[in-house]
Design a protein around this motif. Structure first.
Motif, PDB file in Angstrom:
ATOM      1  N   ASN A   1      37.297 -24.008 -64.269  1.00 12.95           N
ATOM      2  CA  ASN A   1      37.241 -22.842 -63.382  1.00 12.95           C
ATOM      3  C   ASN A   1      37.742 -23.171 -61.987  1.00 12.95           C
ATOM      4  O   ASN A   1      38.399 -22.370 -61.335  1.00 12.95           O
ATOM      5  N   ASN A   2      37.437 -24.353 -61.521  1.00 13.14           N
ATOM      6  CA  ASN A   2      37.806 -24.722 -60.156  1.00 13.14           C
ATOM      7  C   ASN A   2      39.290 -25.018 -59.983  1.00 13.14           C
ATOM      8  O   ASN A   2      39.851 -24.791 -58.920  1.00 13.14           O
ATOM      9  N   PHE A   3      39.906 -25.570 -61.025  1.00 16.27           N
ATOM     10  CA  PHE A   3      41.231 -26.141 -60.792  1.00 16.27           C
ATOM     11  C   PHE A   3      42.383 -25.535 -61.597  1.00 16.27           C
ATOM     12  O   PHE A   3      43.530 -25.910 -61.387  1.00 16.27           O
ATOM     13  N   ALA A   4      42.096 -24.611 -62.506  1.00 19.02           N
ATOM     14  CA  ALA A   4      43.154 -24.120 -63.400  1.00 19.02           C
ATOM     15  C   ALA A   4      44.307 -23.452 -62.659  1.00 19.02           C
ATOM     16  O   ALA A   4      45.445 -23.477 -63.107  1.00 19.02           O
ATOM     17  N   GLU A   5      44.033 -22.877 -61.479  1.00 15.56           N
ATOM     18  CA  GLU A   5      45.071 -22.070 -60.814  1.00 15.56           C
ATOM     19  C   GLU A   5      46.102 -22.884 -60.021  1.00 15.56           C
ATOM     20  O   GLU A   5      47.057 -22.334 -59.493  1.00 15.56           O
ATOM     21  N   TYR A   6      45.909 -24.198 -59.922  1.00 13.18           N
ATOM     22  CA  TYR A   6      46.803 -24.976 -59.036  1.00 13.18           C
ATOM     23  C   TYR A   6      48.016 -25.540 -59.765  1.00 13.18           C
ATOM     24  O   TYR A   6      47.978 -25.807 -60.962  1.00 13.18           O
ATOM     25  N   ASP A   7      49.099 -25.745 -58.979  1.00 12.38           N
ATOM     26  CA  ASP A   7      50.287 -26.383 -59.555  1.00 12.38           C
ATOM     27  C   ASP A   7      49.980 -27.844 -59.866  1.00 12.38           C
ATOM     28  O   ASP A   7      50.417 -28.390 -60.867  1.00 12.38           O
ATOM     29  N   TYR A   8      49.269 -28.461 -58.943  1.00 17.66           N
ATOM     30  CA  TYR A   8      48.880 -29.861 -59.120  1.00 17.66           C
ATOM     31  C   TYR A   8      47.433 -30.038 -58.682  1.00 17.66           C
ATOM     32  O   TYR A   8      46.950 -29.307 -57.811  1.00 17.66           O
ATOM     33  N   ILE A   9      46.774 -31.002 -59.289  1.00 14.94           N
ATOM     34  CA  ILE A   9      45.442 -31.381 -58.846  1.00 14.94           C
ATOM     35  C   ILE A   9      45.558 -32.839 -58.432  1.00 14.94           C
ATOM     36  O   ILE A   9      46.082 -33.664 -59.185  1.00 14.94           O
ATOM     37  N   VAL A  10      45.108 -33.157 -57.236  1.00 20.19           N
ATOM     38  CA  VAL A  10      45.259 -34.525 -56.730  1.00 20.19           C
ATOM     39  C   VAL A  10      43.902 -35.064 -56.302  1.00 20.19           C
ATOM     40  O   VAL A  10      43.073 -34.341 -55.748  1.00 20.19           O
ATOM     41  N   SER A  11      43.686 -36.339 -56.590  1.00 16.73           N
ATOM     42  CA  SER A  11      42.398 -36.944 -56.277  1.00 16.73           C
ATOM     43  C   SER A  11      42.574 -38.399 -55.842  1.00 16.73           C
ATOM     44  O   SER A  11      43.398 -39.122 -56.393  1.00 16.73           O
ATOM     45  N   PRO A  12      41.770 -38.839 -54.872  1.00 15.02           N
ATOM     46  CA  PRO A  12      41.866 -40.236 -54.440  1.00 15.02           C
ATOM     47  C   PRO A  12      41.023 -41.158 -55.316  1.00 15.02           C
ATOM     48  O   PRO A  12      40.282 -41.988 -54.824  1.00 15.02           O
ATOM     49  N   SER A  13      41.100 -40.992 -56.647  1.00 14.57           N
ATOM     50  CA  SER A  13      40.347 -41.867 -57.544  1.00 14.57           C
ATOM     51  C   SER A  13      41.027 -41.951 -58.906  1.00 14.57           C
ATOM     52  O   SER A  13      41.072 -40.972 -59.650  1.00 14.57           O
ATOM     53  N   GLY A  14      41.562 -43.120 -59.223  1.00 15.93           N
ATOM     54  CA  GLY A  14      42.242 -43.302 -60.501  1.00 15.93           C
ATOM     55  C   GLY A  14      41.305 -43.121 -61.676  1.00 15.93           C
ATOM     56  O   GLY A  14      41.674 -42.568 -62.715  1.00 15.93           O
ATOM     57  N   SER A  15      40.087 -43.565 -61.495  1.00 16.71           N
ATOM     58  CA  SER A  15      39.134 -43.536 -62.587  1.00 16.71           C
ATOM     59  C   SER A  15      38.787 -42.103 -63.000  1.00 16.71           C
ATOM     60  O   SER A  15      38.803 -41.753 -64.180  1.00 16.71           O
ATOM     61  N   CYS A  16      38.489 -41.256 -62.012  1.00 22.22           N
ATOM     62  CA  CYS A  16      38.133 -39.865 -62.319  1.00 22.22           C
ATOM     63  C   CYS A  16      39.343 -39.133 -62.905  1.00 22.22           C
ATOM     64  O   CYS A  16      39.204 -38.337 -63.831  1.00 22.22           O
TER      65      CYS A  16
ATOM     66  N   ARG B   1      45.018 -31.283 -67.450  1.00 21.98           N
ATOM     67  CA  ARG B   1      45.223 -32.669 -67.910  1.00 21.98           C
ATOM     68  C   ARG B   1      46.636 -33.157 -67.585  1.00 21.98           C
ATOM     69  O   ARG B   1      46.840 -34.302 -67.245  1.00 21.98           O
ATOM     70  N   LYS B   2      47.588 -32.230 -67.682  1.00 26.84           N
ATOM     71  CA  LYS B   2      48.977 -32.621 -67.432  1.00 26.84           C
ATOM     72  C   LYS B   2      49.307 -32.667 -65.952  1.00 26.84           C
ATOM     73  O   LYS B   2      50.220 -33.371 -65.535  1.00 26.84           O
ATOM     74  N   ARG B   3      48.603 -31.885 -65.160  1.00 30.38           N
ATOM     75  CA  ARG B   3      48.981 -31.734 -63.753  1.00 30.38           C
ATOM     76  C   ARG B   3      48.044 -32.457 -62.788  1.00 30.38           C
ATOM     77  O   ARG B   3      48.133 -32.259 -61.588  1.00 30.38           O
ATOM     78  N   ILE B   4      47.137 -33.246 -63.309  1.00 29.23           N
ATOM     79  CA  ILE B   4      46.259 -33.976 -62.395  1.00 29.23           C
ATOM     80  C   ILE B   4      46.867 -35.340 -62.083  1.00 29.23           C
ATOM     81  O   ILE B   4      47.377 -36.020 -62.967  1.00 29.23           O
ATOM     82  N   TYR B   5      46.864 -35.700 -60.809  1.00 31.43           N
ATOM     83  CA  TYR B   5      47.466 -36.956 -60.363  1.00 31.43           C
ATOM     84  C   TYR B   5      46.526 -37.731 -59.452  1.00 31.43           C
ATOM     85  O   TYR B   5      45.798 -37.138 -58.648  1.00 31.43           O
ATOM     86  N   GLU B   6      46.604 -39.015 -59.595  1.00 34.68           N
ATOM     87  CA  GLU B   6      45.935 -39.882 -58.628  1.00 34.68           C
ATOM     88  C   GLU B   6      46.796 -39.872 -57.372  1.00 34.68           C
ATOM     89  O   GLU B   6      48.029 -39.735 -57.450  1.00 34.68           O
ATOM     90  N   LEU B   7      46.168 -40.015 -56.228  1.00 35.94           N
ATOM     91  CA  LEU B   7      46.876 -39.847 -54.952  1.00 35.94           C
ATOM     92  C   LEU B   7      48.163 -40.667 -54.834  1.00 35.94           C
ATOM     93  O   LEU B   7      49.221 -40.124 -54.510  1.00 35.94           O
ATOM     94  N   THR B   8      48.105 -41.986 -55.119  1.00 31.69           N
ATOM     95  CA  THR B   8      49.305 -42.795 -54.863  1.00 31.69           C
ATOM     96  C   THR B   8      50.453 -42.414 -55.796  1.00 31.69           C
ATOM     97  O   THR B   8      51.597 -42.379 -55.382  1.00 31.69           O
ATOM     98  N   GLU B   9      50.148 -42.100 -57.041  1.00 24.60           N
ATOM     99  CA  GLU B   9      51.247 -41.724 -57.943  1.00 24.60           C
ATOM    100  C   GLU B   9      51.801 -40.357 -57.571  1.00 24.60           C
ATOM    101  O   GLU B   9      52.991 -40.087 -57.742  1.00 24.60           O
ATOM    102  N   PHE B  10      50.951 -39.508 -57.023  1.00 25.60           N
ATOM    103  CA  PHE B  10      51.442 -38.213 -56.578  1.00 25.60           C
ATOM    104  C   PHE B  10      52.421 -38.405 -55.412  1.00 25.60           C
ATOM    105  O   PHE B  10      53.475 -37.775 -55.353  1.00 25.60           O
TER     106      PHE B  10
END
Ligand code: SF4
Lengths: 249, 454
Positions: free
Chosen positions: A64-79, A104-113
């Motif tokens: 619900n929180n993230f489906a609408e975004y082009d990309y989801i970015v997070s500063p944690s590789g593990s999550c 699942r396809k559009r989530i990126y860890e910060l450095t790879e993004f």
């Protein structure tokens, strides 16, 4: 491009400055970033403990929180790895599986993004210290942010590539460049003795090789290592890589 | 009662310097493996190929086994089938009884460890002498091996000196490896010459030819087998490979992964008994077909027992093989053991940080760390998890599923530090034993964001 900022629960609670640095970095490169305020956690703490079946509600919330975004970015590789491998719509809501797949396809860890999507080549940052990089396993072996020492393959490292763009950073060469720190989620308390020992050995490697600032892409590993450093009163500072990439010292 | 991994590991870690020594010794083996692997440009392709061959084997295990049996029989080998460890032990004992033998030599068989053959034979009045040097050392010490390739890797040479002084009469204080090896060799020579039955393990059994291959460095398995009137080889049914040519893949991988050698000193092919000799082969299931039926764990049967996953495992290196309370220790042991006994081995899949190093050194590309994760799910769902943990996890899931409860408990939790997901359900928080917790900030990121960007 619309970017949803995913700040893992423990970063939200304990390391707000890491979230802020991440946000600033993304904005600096022209992303339109929002932080969905109803986010909590990726569900990994339960799943890695054998309770993936308790993560349905977390998954629903995440979708619900993230489906609408082009990309989801997070500063944690593990999550990020957890979401990539395990995010699915709850069984009763299969109509949302498409959204889960999108995430699942559009989530990126910060450095790879930064390296792969934004193709950053210049950071305009400065950080005149000897920096020791901790390669977190999930980011490295799971997301392939860097080549792992086990494989007979060409070396590369996305976080190092970025750190090398920061003026005056001196990267420390470690004796064991990608050994696990021993955090491991609930492992850090369930197997306290081995976990602590692994942390101590990692820090030892940094001490021996002259690290002034210890950094990495996963605050969970860094929290564990910082715990060891502070208990032993060692003169090493711990910072998330986002903080160094935004530094102007 | 079995001591669980965490408790045994804590005990192991009490001796800080010894843990350092153990870790560095095995890390040295891992580095030797790296050098050997990196000397072969097509290493990753070899791993892929080996994995695919094993895939084919597992999909056609029944036909390959029957083909192997037929060809082995044609060669004059007697083939036995054992459904479990007990049957395996009974078969061995019946062969010994028929021979009227009460003393035997044995070498290089982790399978007989898995089946607890030595204690079984001892109970039945048979004396077994393990002839592989490492196995001999742990046998004299009355211990199981702590590693599948390096059985006494947890012993220092000075300690072996003391052990040999006691059992083999070497001079007191002698810790010279050459002298100690020499003493063991002399002591074993008499056994080799007088024992009429020899047991060996099997590294590969070739369906196409009915032969089997035993890989060793010391040649003691060969010595035993060649001098004995009866050679019994014991193998798990997964050791089959389709054709001889496939050895070209596996022999290149095995020793390089295990010890960093290009190949083992001896790769002995046993095809048929020599004139006047009897040769038996015991094909053992002991849970393997059950594992074959568990789809997410099937690949664990590809294992060629090289030990690379142990040498690379940061947890194994810092907890020792015995902490896994299973014949096969380390990462691979932790995915094999629950198949044999979920209750007894429920702790093992949790004795890992899921760092994934094991899966990436494994020469047959077993997804070990993913299987560890899967076993955690299976064990939890089948009720092998402590109630307190389940309650803690449910409470945590409830908080994390509800944004407003999460925000609220975060506010309190940051002060009490009781709600960090990783330390949930631990009233006496072990985190603090050797680490500090982060200093709680005055506001969360969420709060900052609301103020500054909201
Ligand atoms: S699982 Fe792989 S690395 Fe471990 S012993 Fe078996 S073959 Fe070797």
């Amino acid at each position: 491009m619309k970017v949803g900022l995913f700040i893992p629960c423990y970063v939200d609670q304990f390391y707000p400055k890491v979230g802020i640095a991440t946000l600033q970095l993304l904005e600096k490169f022209g992303c339109q970033v929002s932080y969905p305020s109803k986010q909590t956690c990726c569900g990994q703490p339960m799943a890695n403990s054998g309770y993936e079946h308790l993560t349905h509600d977390c998954n629903r919330l995440f979708i619900n929180n993230f489906a609408e975004y082009d990309y989801i970015v997070s500063p944690s590789g593990s999550c990020v790895l957890h979401i990539k491998e395990h995010l699915h719509a709850p069984e009763s809501e299969t109509q949302n599986e498409g959204k889960a797949t999108h995430i699942r396809k559009r989530i990126y860890e910060l450095t790879e993004f930064l390296t792969d999507i934004l193709k950053v080549e210049n950071l305009e940052a400065r950080f005149p210290f000897r920096v020791g990089l901790h390669q977190s396993c999930h980011g490295q072996r799971g997301l392939h942010l860097s080549q792992m020492s086990e494989l007979v393959a060409t070396p590369f490292s996305k976080p190092e590539q970025l750190l090398n763009m920061v003026k005056d950073v001196e990267l420390v060469k470690l004796s064991r460049k990608d050994e696990c720190c021993g955090f491991g989620g609930t492992f850090c308390v369930a197997e306290e003795a081995v976990s602590s020992r692994m942390g101590i050995d990692r820090i030892d490697d940094h001490v021996k090789n002259g690290t002034q600032v210890l950094t990495g892409g996963d605050m969970s590993c860094l929290m564990h290592l910082e715990g060891v450093i502070r208990r032993r009163k060692l003169p090493i500072k711990v910072m998330h890589i986002a903080e160094i990439l935004t530094a102007t010292e | 009662m079995t001591i669980n991994h965490a408790t045994a590991a804590e005990k192991f870690n009490k001796d800080f310097d010894r843990t350092t020594w153990h870790d560095e010794t095995l890390w040295w083996v891992r580095q030797k493996r790296d050098r050997a692997a990196f000397s072969i440009p097509e290493w990753e392709k070899l791993r892929d190929t080996a994995s695919q061959i094993k895939h084919n084997v597992l999909s056609n295990l029944d036909t390959y086994l029957v083909e192997f049996e037929k060809n082995a029989q044609k060669n004059g080998i007697t083939v036995h089938w054992a459904a479990d460890a007990h049957e395996h032990n009974e078969i061995i004992l019946s062969i010994l009884k028929k021979q009227g033998v009460t003393q035997i030599v044995k070498s290089k068989s982790m399978l007989t460890e898995e089946c607890h053959l030595n204690p079984y034979l001892a109970e039945n009045g048979v004396e077994v002498v393990d002839t592989d040097l490492g196995e001999r050392i742990v046998q004299l010490a009355d211990e199981p091996p702590s590693h599948i390739v390096l059985p006494c890797i947890h012993w220092k040479k000075e300690e072996i000196g003391v052990l040999f002084h006691k059992h083999l009469g070497t001079p007191e204080g002698c810790a010279d490896p050459t002298l100690l090896t020499h003493a063991a060799r002399e002591n074993l020579r008499e056994k080799f010459l007088t024992r009429r039955v020899a047991i060996t393990g099997v590294n590969f059994a070739v369906a196409e030819t009915g032969e089997f291959v035993v890989c060793t460095n010391e040649g003691n398995a060969d010595m035993g087998a060649h001098l004995a009137d009866v050679h019994i080889a014991c193998m798990g049914i997964e050791k089959i490979i389709p054709q001889r040519v496939h050895l070209g893949v596996f022999l290149r991988l095995l020793a390089r992964s295990a010890t960093g050698q290009p190949i083992t000193t001896y790769s002995s092919h046993f095809a048929k008994p020599r004139a006047g000799q009897e040769m038996h082969i015991v094909l053992v299931d002991n849970g393997r077909t059950t594992q074959l039926g568990r789809e997410e764990f099937r690949n664990s049967l590809k294992c060629i027992r090289c030990g690379a996953c142990m040498n690379t495992c940061p947890v194994y290196r810092r907890s020792g093989g015995h902490s896994y309370h299973n014949a096969v220790a380390g990462p691979i042991g932790s995915i094999l053991a629950p198949n044999l006994d979920m209750t007894k081995n429920a702790d093992l899949p949790f004795a890992s940080t899921l760092c994934g190093s094991c899966s990436n050194v494994c020469p047959v590309k077993i997804n070990i760390h993913e299987q560890l994760y899967e076993w955690r799910q299976v064990l939890t769902k089948s009720g092998h998890s402590p109630t307190a943990k389940t309650l803690g996890m449910k409470a945590m899931a409830a908080v994390l599923s509800n944004p407003s409860v999460y925000r609220l408990s975060g506010k309190m939790g940051r002060l009490a530090l009781a709600n960090v997901p990783f330390v949930v359900n631990n009233s006496l928080n072990p985190w603090y034993k050797q680490r500090e917790m982060p200093e709680p900030p005055k506001e969360s990121f969420g709060e900052w964001y609301k103020k500054n960007r909201g």
